[in-house]
Structure formats: structure tokens, C-alpha cells
Scaffold this motif. Structure first.
Motif, mmCIF file in Angstrom:
data_model
loop_
_atom_site.group_PDB
_atom_site.id
_atom_site.type_symbol
_atom_site.label_atom_id
_atom_site.label_comp_id
_atom_site.label_asym_id
_atom_site.label_seq_id
_atom_site.Cartn_x
_atom_site.Cartn_y
_atom_site.Cartn_z
ATOM 1 N N PRO A 197 0.807 -1.343 -0.032
ATOM 2 C CA PRO A 197 0.189 0.131 0.021
ATOM 3 C C PRO A 197 0.881 1.167 -0.094
ATOM 4 O O PRO A 197 2.038 1.205 0.620
ATOM 5 C CB PRO A 197 -0.717 -0.056 1.475
ATOM 6 C CG PRO A 197 -0.810 -1.501 1.617
ATOM 7 C CD PRO A 197 0.462 -2.240 1.236
ATOM 8 N N ASP A 230 0.824 4.250 1.469
ATOM 9 C CA ASP A 230 0.911 4.670 2.752
ATOM 10 C C ASP A 230 2.115 3.872 3.648
ATOM 11 O O ASP A 230 2.386 4.419 4.616
ATOM 12 C CB ASP A 230 -0.289 5.261 3.535
ATOM 13 C CG ASP A 230 -1.144 4.018 3.854
ATOM 14 O OD1 ASP A 230 -1.028 2.801 3.200
ATOM 15 O OD2 ASP A 230 -2.044 3.976 4.722
ATOM 16 N N LEU A 231 2.371 2.720 3.285
ATOM 17 C CA LEU A 231 3.096 1.875 3.782
ATOM 18 C C LEU A 231 4.660 1.710 3.173
ATOM 19 O O LEU A 231 5.573 1.278 3.815
ATOM 20 C CB LEU A 231 2.746 0.502 4.078
ATOM 21 C CG LEU A 231 1.334 0.306 4.961
ATOM 22 C CD1 LEU A 231 1.159 -1.110 5.042
ATOM 23 C CD2 LEU A 231 1.385 1.091 6.348
ATOM 24 N N LEU A 247 0.162 1.363 14.013
ATOM 25 C CA LEU A 247 -1.328 0.512 13.461
ATOM 26 C C LEU A 247 -1.451 -0.790 14.172
ATOM 27 O O LEU A 247 -0.437 -1.243 14.668
ATOM 28 C CB LEU A 247 -1.003 0.197 11.778
ATOM 29 C CG LEU A 247 -1.005 1.649 10.917
ATOM 30 C CD1 LEU A 247 -0.637 1.178 9.503
ATOM 31 C CD2 LEU A 247 -2.652 2.027 10.734
ATOM 32 N N ASP A 252 -4.934 -3.798 11.180
ATOM 33 C CA ASP A 252 -4.781 -2.781 10.290
ATOM 34 C C ASP A 252 -4.010 -2.769 9.075
ATOM 35 O O ASP A 252 -4.120 -2.560 7.918
ATOM 36 C CB ASP A 252 -4.736 -1.475 10.959
ATOM 37 C CG ASP A 252 -5.927 -1.137 11.736
ATOM 38 O OD1 ASP A 252 -7.193 -1.737 11.543
ATOM 39 O OD2 ASP A 252 -5.765 -0.246 12.843
ATOM 40 N N VAL A 253 -2.653 -3.383 9.491
ATOM 41 C CA VAL A 253 -1.786 -3.419 8.405
ATOM 42 C C VAL A 253 -2.244 -4.510 7.247
ATOM 43 O O VAL A 253 -2.142 -4.529 6.112
ATOM 44 C CB VAL A 253 -0.456 -3.947 8.867
ATOM 45 C CG1 VAL A 253 0.692 -4.170 7.782
ATOM 46 C CG2 VAL A 253 -0.005 -3.011 9.885
ATOM 47 N N LYS A 288 -4.802 -3.399 5.090
ATOM 48 C CA LYS A 288 -4.321 -2.613 4.131
ATOM 49 C C LYS A 288 -3.926 -3.374 2.972
ATOM 50 O O LYS A 288 -3.922 -3.065 1.723
ATOM 51 C CB LYS A 288 -3.169 -1.491 4.409
ATOM 52 C CG LYS A 288 -3.925 -0.467 5.426
ATOM 53 C CD LYS A 288 -2.806 0.514 6.025
ATOM 54 C CE LYS A 288 -3.545 1.595 6.712
ATOM 55 N NZ LYS A 288 -3.880 2.698 5.979
ATOM 56 N N LEU A 289 -3.120 -4.370 3.376
ATOM 57 C CA LEU A 289 -2.474 -5.398 2.292
ATOM 58 C C LEU A 289 -3.679 -5.965 1.452
ATOM 59 O O LEU A 289 -3.375 -6.003 0.173
ATOM 60 C CB LEU A 289 -1.591 -6.190 2.834
ATOM 61 C CG LEU A 289 -0.200 -5.678 3.458
ATOM 62 C CD1 LEU A 289 0.472 -6.673 4.356
ATOM 63 C CD2 LEU A 289 0.799 -5.455 2.387
ATOM 64 N N SER A 325 -6.551 -4.930 0.913
ATOM 65 C CA SER A 325 -7.220 -4.077 -0.067
ATOM 66 C C SER A 325 -6.527 -3.828 -1.234
ATOM 67 O O SER A 325 -6.903 -3.427 -2.285
ATOM 68 C CB SER A 325 -7.654 -2.730 0.847
ATOM 69 O OG SER A 325 -8.005 -1.878 0.049
ATOM 70 N N ALA A 326 -4.992 -3.649 -1.104
ATOM 71 C CA ALA A 326 -4.350 -3.311 -1.994
ATOM 72 C C ALA A 326 -3.829 -4.541 -3.095
ATOM 73 O O ALA A 326 -3.405 -4.269 -4.365
ATOM 74 C CB ALA A 326 -2.897 -2.763 -1.413
#
Length: 223
Positions: free
Chosen positions: A146, A148-149, A158, A162-163, A166-167, A169-170
């Protein structure tokens, strides 16, 4: 006649001892013939700023030097068991060829780590060094970090979930549960682990993929 009988008995006893001894010796594992002895791969991405901040470990300047601005690097592609750690050090490990090293340095930050991963994990893949590192590069290329990471300019805090979210979702083509986060004892992010089939197609992780029990993980800024 008695002496002859004793000779026959002695010879039979010797034969029995030889057979028994041969059966008791463990069979030596055939090096490199381990393709069926693991279930899947863990593609392990280490977060360099947090690794470099740890007091222990070999801090190669190509990964930890000031101004390198490195975020996630490939730690390894590990043969893994479904419910436990996979095999390690499965056979002789010749030095990895310089052509393979040069092709892999943009993924794995140092020659010593490339050789270490081949010795400890690649020799258990059933592949040649060239094929193993080609698979490692293919697996890494299939994963999107992602935005932002990738290279945060400030400290992030985070939760592990959450991490992982995010992965996920990406990487919408990956199944639920394909990502795991691990952390150091001080709560800094250690690794992102991505679960892949033997052809490095995505899959959900097994119970052996590990995790982080901390409520939050911190990511140091990339510098």
C-alpha cells in the motif's frame, strides 16, 4: 559333528546381527528431494527501518545506511508446513552464481543474505538456485505494498489487523487470510508474511505462518 553344529549356529547369529544393524540405521535424507515435504511458501518481507533500529543483527549499510530510503525488502521465500515450520538446510549449498546475485540484489539487499536464504531455505525447494530465486522475484512482483506503507515520512502506529487489511485492500486478487504481520518485542513491525502456493499463486495462510499479539505495531519513517 558338535563342532560343525556350533559353527552353523555362530554363522547364523552373525547374519542376524548384520541384518539387525542394517535395519537400525536411519536412512539418510536425500538432499534437494524435498518438494513434497512442505505445503506452501512464506514470502517474507522485512521492514528495513525497524530492522535497522534493532540492537541485534547484521546491519549491512546497503540496507541500513543513511539516505538509502529503503522500506520493505525480501527476507526470504520459505518452504512451510501447514501446521509447523518447514524443512531447512536440506543439502549442500554451493555459492549462488553472480548472475543470480545481480538479478536478485534489488529484492534481497545483500549477497550474504542471498547465500543464507539459499542455504537455509532454497535447498529445500527441490529447485535449482536459478529457479528458486526466479520464483522469489516472481512472488515479490505479485505483491503490491500500500502506498502509505511504502515509505512513510513519519512514525506510524497501526494494529496488526489494520496492516493486514491494508495489504488485502491493495491486493484484491489475494484470498482472505493471505497476509500475516509479525513484530519485535518492542512492538516495531518485523515482517509482512505472504502465503503462496508452490507456483507462487496466492493462498490463505496456515496456522504455522505466525503473527503478532501486540495491540499496535510501529513503523519507523524511511530515511
Amino acid at each position: 559333528m558338535r563342532a560343525r553344529n556350533l559353527g552353523i549356529i555362530f554363522a547364523a547369529a552373525v547374519c542376524l546381527l548384520i541384518v539387525s544393524d542394517a535395519g537400525a540405521r536411519p536412512k539418510r535424507r536425500q538432499p534437494g528431494n524435498t518438494n513434497a515435504s512442505f505445503s506452501y511458501y512464506l514470502l517474507t518481507l522485512s521492514y528495513a527501518p525497524d530492522f535497522c533500529a534493532q540492537p541485534a543483527g547484521n546491519k549491512d549499510p546497503r540496507e541500513c545506511g543513511a539516505g538509502r530510503r529503503i522500506g520493505f525488502v525480501v527476507h526470504g521465500l520459505w518452504p512451510q508446513g501447514e501446521n509447523g515450520r518447514g524443512p531447512e538446510r536440506c543439502g549442500p549449498a554451493r555459492p549462488v552464481g553472480q548472475d543470480i546475485v545481480q538479478d536478485t540484489l534489488s529484492y534481497v539487499p545483500s549477497e550474504s543474505l542471498i547465500q543464507h536464504e539459499w542455504t537455509d531455505h532454497g535447498t529445500c525447494s527441490g529447485l535449482s538456485a536459478a529457479a528458486y530465486f526466479a520464483l522469489l522475484r516472481k512472488g515479490r512482483d505479485s505483491v503490491r505494498i500500500p502506498d502509505d506503507l511504502k515509505a512513510p515520512a513519519r512514525m506510524l502506529h497501526l494494529s496488526p489487523r489494520d496492516v493486514e487489511a491494508k495489504l488485502a485492500s491493495a491486493n484484491p486478487g489475494f484470498p482472505a487470510g493471505a497476509f500475516r504481520v509479525t513484530c519485535y518485542r518492542d512492538g516495531e513491525l518485523q515482517e509482512i508474511r505472504i502465503c503462496l502456493n508452490k507456483d507462487v499463486s496466492p493462498r490463505s495462510c496456515g496456522s504455522s505462518a505466525g503473527g503478532c499479539s501486540a495491540g499496535n505495531v510501529s513503523l519507523n519513517p524511511v530515511r
